[in-house]
Design a protein around this motif. Structure first.
Motif, short mmCIF file in Angstrom:
data_model
loop_
_atom_site.label_atom_id
_atom_site.label_comp_id
_atom_site.label_asym_id
_atom_site.label_seq_id
_atom_site.Cartn_x
_atom_site.Cartn_y
_atom_site.Cartn_z
N LYS A 34 40.25 43.25 31.02
CA LYS A 34 39.56 42.46 32.04
C LYS A 34 40.48 41.44 32.71
N LEU A 35 41.60 41.11 32.05
CA LEU A 35 42.50 40.09 32.58
C LEU A 35 43.47 40.64 33.62
N LYS A 36 43.32 41.90 33.96
CA LYS A 36 44.16 42.51 35.01
C LYS A 36 44.07 41.72 36.31
N VAL A 37 42.92 41.12 36.54
CA VAL A 37 42.68 40.38 37.78
C VAL A 37 43.69 39.24 37.97
N LEU A 38 44.16 38.65 36.87
CA LEU A 38 45.13 37.54 36.98
C LEU A 38 46.44 38.01 37.62
N GLY A 39 46.92 39.16 37.16
CA GLY A 39 48.15 39.72 37.74
C GLY A 39 47.94 40.18 39.16
N ASP A 40 46.76 40.77 39.44
CA ASP A 40 46.47 41.27 40.78
C ASP A 40 46.42 40.13 41.81
N VAL A 41 45.78 39.03 41.43
CA VAL A 41 45.68 37.88 42.34
C VAL A 41 47.06 37.30 42.63
N PHE A 42 47.91 37.23 41.60
CA PHE A 42 49.26 36.69 41.79
C PHE A 42 50.06 37.57 42.73
N LEU A 43 49.99 38.89 42.55
CA LEU A 43 50.72 39.81 43.43
C LEU A 43 50.24 39.70 44.87
N ALA A 199 49.91 34.80 35.48
CA ALA A 199 49.92 36.18 35.98
C ALA A 199 50.56 37.12 34.99
N ALA A 200 51.69 36.69 34.40
CA ALA A 200 52.39 37.52 33.40
C ALA A 200 51.51 37.75 32.18
N PHE A 201 50.79 36.72 31.77
CA PHE A 201 49.87 36.83 30.63
C PHE A 201 48.78 37.86 30.92
N GLY A 202 48.17 37.77 32.10
CA GLY A 202 47.10 38.69 32.46
C GLY A 202 47.58 40.13 32.60
N ALA A 203 48.74 40.32 33.25
CA ALA A 203 49.28 41.67 33.46
C ALA A 203 49.65 42.33 32.14
N MET A 204 50.26 41.57 31.21
CA MET A 204 50.67 42.14 29.93
C MET A 204 49.46 42.40 29.04
N SER A 205 48.46 41.53 29.10
CA SER A 205 47.22 41.74 28.33
C SER A 205 46.56 43.04 28.75
N TYR A 206 46.52 43.27 30.06
CA TYR A 206 45.91 44.49 30.60
C TYR A 206 46.69 45.73 30.15
N THR A 207 48.01 45.67 30.27
CA THR A 207 48.86 46.83 29.93
C THR A 207 48.67 47.26 28.49
N ILE A 208 48.75 46.30 27.56
CA ILE A 208 48.60 46.61 26.14
C ILE A 208 47.16 46.98 25.82
#
Length: 429
Positions: A34-43, A199-208
């Protein structure tokens, strides 16, 4: 002497965020997804400023240079360098994958996963040479700006800069305005970067959370081969090139460590583009060289993507039991030289480009790509970092080749070499 960690340092913050993201994604995968949104917003925030930064930087740099022949010479050297180094990257990938054979013994028919979305996107994309060249010229400049299409923006910015150069002193108010606007947008970038650890936290949480740590080991041989090849490319190939031009690849990597950590967290080299342009100017590269080489490199100089494409294509062939002759592999290299130019710095674009490559090379079955679905995300980080370092080195090389490299800022002596009209403008800004 006590060792203290500076928690205010951006690199430290991003590293901590990545580690926390891995832990959250592993132990709470549903929450991690669900935290993918953090990385998406940053990008999206980064993409918001890329187009205007590239436009203002290139126009201001070319107008200040005041020499149309020099602009053409810089662009020509950059493109020649890109083509040579990218071809070396593709060749190295083919050599290593033939030696290690990571796909041998894997049965591609047992692979599961839907690759339809990637093949459809590949079919929609224009990966042919003619389509690629035509796509450089924008039908609508505003639409190109809105879509964040780097090459069309760059093409228009070069024309705009040359037009201002021809106007001479009358263009000074516009050049002054563009310089100030560029500085304002870099100020916005500095604001955005403060939230990059989130953003890095959200993107890595989503990936794993999405793919699981297990997927790191299931195709570990291919991943290991790709990572080792890219490390060798950076240290040996780029290292030797850097040494020939009088700088250390290791010191350069240390200089851009914050941008590398950001790319590691977001899996996109585009996320570091604005900061990379700013850093390279501070490193000593002139604004015109940075403005021309970095944006162009994001389409023409994707060393990491080139290595990935050659290795992934051969991996699928090996897993499918297809034994390619040396001439077929040379043909594949030629196809990759074209399709790799269409890959952008966005996450997942390498996989779409691979689909386009295999579609244009029917000897390798497209269905075998399903094997790569689980680990592509992890390899995208390696190729994005390699792309970033490769473009940084290319900018320094072109700057040094053009005597446009001045550590600590451009000296007065360099300014005196400029043509009189450009010199008057440069002294007034």
């Amino acid at each position: 002497m006590k060792f203290r960690i500076n928690f205010r340092n951006l690199t430290v913050q991003v590293i901590i965020a990545i580690v926390l993201g891995i832990l959250l994604g592993h132990f709470f995968p549903a929450t991690g997804e669900k935290l993918k949104v953090l990385g998406d917003v940053f990008l999206k925030l980064i993409k918001m400023v890329i187009a205007p930064i590239v436009f203002f930087t290139v126009v201001h740099g070319i107008a200040n240079m005041g020499d149309m022949k020099k602009v053409g010479r810089i662009g020509g050297k950059a493109l020649l360098y890109f083509e040579i180094v990218t071809t070396i990257a593709l060749a190295i990938g083919l050599v290593v994958v033939n030696l290690i054979k990571p796909g041998a013994g894997i049965v591609a028919s047992s692979a599961t996963g839907d690759i339809t979305q990637y093949t459809e996107k590949a079919a929609e994309s224009s990966h042919g040479f003619i389509g690629f060249v035509v796509g450089i010229v924008p039908e609508n400049v505003v639409a190109a700006m809105a879509g964040g299409e780097l090459l069309p923006i760059l093409f228009f910015a070069i024309l705009f800069g040359l037009s201002l150069t021809a106007m001479g002193q009358k263009a000074k108010p516009v050049i002054d305005l563009f310089d100030k606007l560029g500085q304002a947008f870099f100020g916005i970038v500095n604001m955005i970067m403060k939230v990059s650890p989130i953003a890095a936290f959200g993107a890595m949480s989503y990936t794993i959370g999405k793919f699981g740590i297990e997927s790191l080991t299931s195709l570990g041989k291919l991943m290991g081969s790709v990572y080792i090849t890219m490390a060798l490319f950076i240290i040996v190939v780029l290292g030797l090139i850097a040494k020939a031009y009088g700088f250390s690849i290791f010191k350069f990597i240390a200089y851009i460590k914050e941008e590398i950590m950001l790319v590691l967290g977001t899996s996109s080299s585009e996320s570091a583009l604005p900061r990379m342009m700013e850093k390279l100017e501070k490193y000593g590269c002139s604004k015109p060289v940075v403005g021309l080489v970095i944006p162009t490199g994001y389409s023409f100089n994707l060393d990491g993507t080139a290595i990935y494409l050659s290795m992934a294509a051969m991996f699928v062939a090996q897993a499918s039991g297809v034994d390619l002759s040396i001439w077929q592999q040379i043909t594949l290299l030629g196809v990759l030289m074209l399709t790799s130019k269409g890959a952008a710095g966005v996450t997942g674009s390498g996989f779409i480009t691979l689909a386009a490559t295999l579609a244009a090379f029917p000897a390798i079955p497209l269905a075998g790509m399903a094997l790569l679905l689980g680990v592509d995300r992890f390899m995208s980080e390696a190729r994005a970092i390699t792309n970033l370092i490769g473009n940084g080195v290319a900018t320094v090389i072109v700057a040094k080749a053009e005597n446009e490299f001045h550590p600590g800022g451009q000296p007065e002596a360099a300014a005196d070499d400029m043509r009189p009209a450009a010199k008057r403008i440069a002294k007034s800004v």
